[in-house]
Design a protein around this motif. Structure first.
Motif, PDB file in Angstrom:
ATOM      1  N   LEU A  52     -23.673  24.251  24.321  1.00  0.00           N
ATOM      2  CA  LEU A  52     -22.581  23.908  23.252  1.00  0.00           C
ATOM      3  C   LEU A  52     -22.261  25.249  22.429  1.00  0.00           C
ATOM      4  CD1 LEU A  52     -21.683  21.381  21.772  1.00  0.00           C
ATOM      5  CD2 LEU A  52     -23.805  21.783  20.351  1.00  0.00           C
ATOM      6  N   LEU A  53     -22.923  26.324  22.166  1.00  0.00           N
ATOM      7  CA  LEU A  53     -22.501  27.530  21.537  1.00  0.00           C
ATOM      8  C   LEU A  53     -21.505  28.172  22.412  1.00  0.00           C
ATOM      9  CD1 LEU A  53     -25.991  28.857  20.377  1.00  0.00           C
ATOM     10  CD2 LEU A  53     -24.363  27.800  19.007  1.00  0.00           C
ATOM     11  N   CYS A  54     -21.484  28.053  23.595  1.00  0.00           N
ATOM     12  CA  CYS A  54     -20.453  28.613  24.390  1.00  0.00           C
ATOM     13  C   CYS A  54     -19.292  28.028  24.333  1.00  0.00           C
ATOM     14  CB  CYS A  54     -20.854  28.723  26.009  1.00  0.00           C
ATOM     15  SG  CYS A  54     -22.005  30.066  26.162  1.00  0.00           S
ATOM     16  N   TYR A  55     -19.292  26.284  24.060  1.00  0.00           N
ATOM     17  CA  TYR A  55     -18.072  25.624  24.018  1.00  0.00           C
ATOM     18  C   TYR A  55     -17.215  25.786  22.788  1.00  0.00           C
ATOM     19  CZ  TYR A  55     -15.313  21.470  24.776  1.00  0.00           C
ATOM     20  OH  TYR A  55     -14.197  20.687  24.968  1.00  0.00           O
ATOM     21  N   ILE A 103     -14.242  15.325  29.061  1.00  0.00           N
ATOM     22  CA  ILE A 103     -15.439  15.501  29.884  1.00  0.00           C
ATOM     23  C   ILE A 103     -16.610  16.323  29.471  1.00  0.00           C
ATOM     24  CG2 ILE A 103     -16.172  16.236  32.203  1.00  0.00           C
ATOM     25  CD1 ILE A 103     -13.687  15.196  33.491  1.00  0.00           C
ATOM     26  N   PRO A 104     -16.389  17.420  28.755  1.00  0.00           N
ATOM     27  CA  PRO A 104     -17.291  18.331  28.407  1.00  0.00           C
ATOM     28  C   PRO A 104     -17.960  17.699  27.155  1.00  0.00           C
ATOM     29  CG  PRO A 104     -15.426  19.938  28.695  1.00  0.00           C
ATOM     30  CD  PRO A 104     -14.964  18.593  29.030  1.00  0.00           C
ATOM     31  N   VAL A 105     -17.040  17.055  26.233  1.00  0.00           N
ATOM     32  CA  VAL A 105     -17.909  16.327  25.242  1.00  0.00           C
ATOM     33  C   VAL A 105     -18.675  15.081  25.583  1.00  0.00           C
ATOM     34  CG1 VAL A 105     -17.430  15.381  23.114  1.00  0.00           C
ATOM     35  CG2 VAL A 105     -16.167  17.373  23.428  1.00  0.00           C
ATOM     36  N   ALA A 106     -18.201  14.397  26.719  1.00  0.00           N
ATOM     37  CA  ALA A 106     -18.707  13.319  27.097  1.00  0.00           C
ATOM     38  C   ALA A 106     -20.284  13.677  27.591  1.00  0.00           C
ATOM     39  CB  ALA A 106     -18.081  12.561  28.092  1.00  0.00           C
ATOM     40  N   LYS A 107     -20.214  14.930  28.558  1.00  0.00           N
ATOM     41  CA  LYS A 107     -21.475  15.306  29.145  1.00  0.00           C
ATOM     42  C   LYS A 107     -22.577  15.769  27.970  1.00  0.00           C
ATOM     43  CE  LYS A 107     -21.518  18.159  32.596  1.00  0.00           C
ATOM     44  NZ  LYS A 107     -21.232  19.449  33.306  1.00  0.00           N
ATOM     45  N   LEU A 176     -18.837  29.650  31.153  1.00  0.00           N
ATOM     46  CA  LEU A 176     -20.616  29.758  30.685  1.00  0.00           C
ATOM     47  C   LEU A 176     -20.718  28.219  30.062  1.00  0.00           C
ATOM     48  CD1 LEU A 176     -20.569  33.314  28.985  1.00  0.00           C
ATOM     49  CD2 LEU A 176     -21.621  32.535  31.340  1.00  0.00           C
ATOM     50  N   SER A 177     -20.139  27.772  29.353  1.00  0.00           N
ATOM     51  CA  SER A 177     -20.341  26.382  28.895  1.00  0.00           C
ATOM     52  C   SER A 177     -20.552  25.358  29.899  1.00  0.00           C
ATOM     53  CB  SER A 177     -19.222  25.754  27.805  1.00  0.00           C
ATOM     54  OG  SER A 177     -19.472  24.644  27.629  1.00  0.00           O
ATOM     55  N   VAL A 178     -19.769  25.429  31.082  1.00  0.00           N
ATOM     56  CA  VAL A 178     -19.861  24.438  32.109  1.00  0.00           C
ATOM     57  C   VAL A 178     -21.041  24.842  32.842  1.00  0.00           C
ATOM     58  CG1 VAL A 178     -18.930  23.841  34.247  1.00  0.00           C
ATOM     59  CG2 VAL A 178     -17.573  24.032  32.429  1.00  0.00           C
TER      60      VAL A 178
END
Ligand SMILES: [Zn+2]
Length: 214
Positions: A52-55, A103-107, A176-178
């Motif tokens: 989350l911090l990387c996102y 997709i990232p937020v849903a994950k 990195l976030s992924v």
């Protein structure tokens, strides 16, 4: 329905061979046997928070840097998608938005939801939660599609001599976030779902102590 732990069994997570509880390592593949991954939820939350911090910087800093002879323009993920849409490439803009925002937020939400429901000790609809986990795991390997879009766009624009596109610093933090959300999902011991599983019309029973637990 009874679990392997209730029957005094432990499964090898590497090769799926079943052993009596308390067996230290798999006799077939040598993998260490654990009835439950001890620090599973701590690792899930640690990787989740790091991801989350990387996102956050991935959305603040530019994902695409477009240079022409006269100007340099930097676009964030959302700004880049808007820019692509303005050029009439609605489909590519949609792929960028789906892959890098939806997709990232849903994950993040799905992993947090699974971890919280296991921590609360009562899981209703365990089958549904297993499916949710499988979806999160499956999507993980496709999350980098956004980076591919940047690569394809760069390649397309390089063909014209007037402008060049380079990935911005957000590409690194996004990657990195992924990676960290994938690690977070992988750290999740799905057997915890079944420990907290409450069958229809029953109240949660306390866990029996097991010799295989560490
Ligand atoms: Zn094994």
């Amino acid at each position: 329905m009874s679990t392997a732990r209730e029957m005094g069994l432990v499964t090898c997570t590497a090769c799926a061979r079943v052993w009596p509880a308390g067996t230290p390592e798999c006799g077939r593949c040598g993998h260490r046997l654990q009835s439950r991954h001890a620090g599973s939820l701590q690792m899930v939350w640690a990787f989740w928070l790091t991801g989350l911090l990387c996102y956050i910087p991935a959305n603040i800093y530019p994902m695409l840097v477009t240079s022409t002879l006269v100007s340099t323009e930097a676009n964030t993920i959302v700004g880049g998608a808007v820019e692509i849409a303005r050029h009439g490439e609605i489909a590519i803009a949609a792929i960028v938005l789906i892959a890098s925002v939806i997709i990232p937020v849903a994950k993040f939400i799905a992993i947090a939801y699974l971890a919280v429901s296991v921590q609360r000790g009562r899981v209703h609809g365990a089958h549904g939660k297993m499916h949710l986990y499988e979806i999160v795991e499956f999507i993980g390997r496709w999350s980098m599609i956004d980076v591919f879009v940047v690569a394809i766009l760069s390649a397309l624009v390089q063909l014209s001599v007037v402008a060049s596109i380079h990935p911005g610093s957000a590409a690194l933090t996004f990657a990195l976030s992924v990676i960290f959300t994938m690690l977070s999902a992988r750290s999740f011991d799905t057997r915890l779902i079944w420990d907290a599983h409450v069958p229809h019309g029953q109240t949660a029973a306390p866990l029996p102590p097991s010799p295989g637990t560490e």
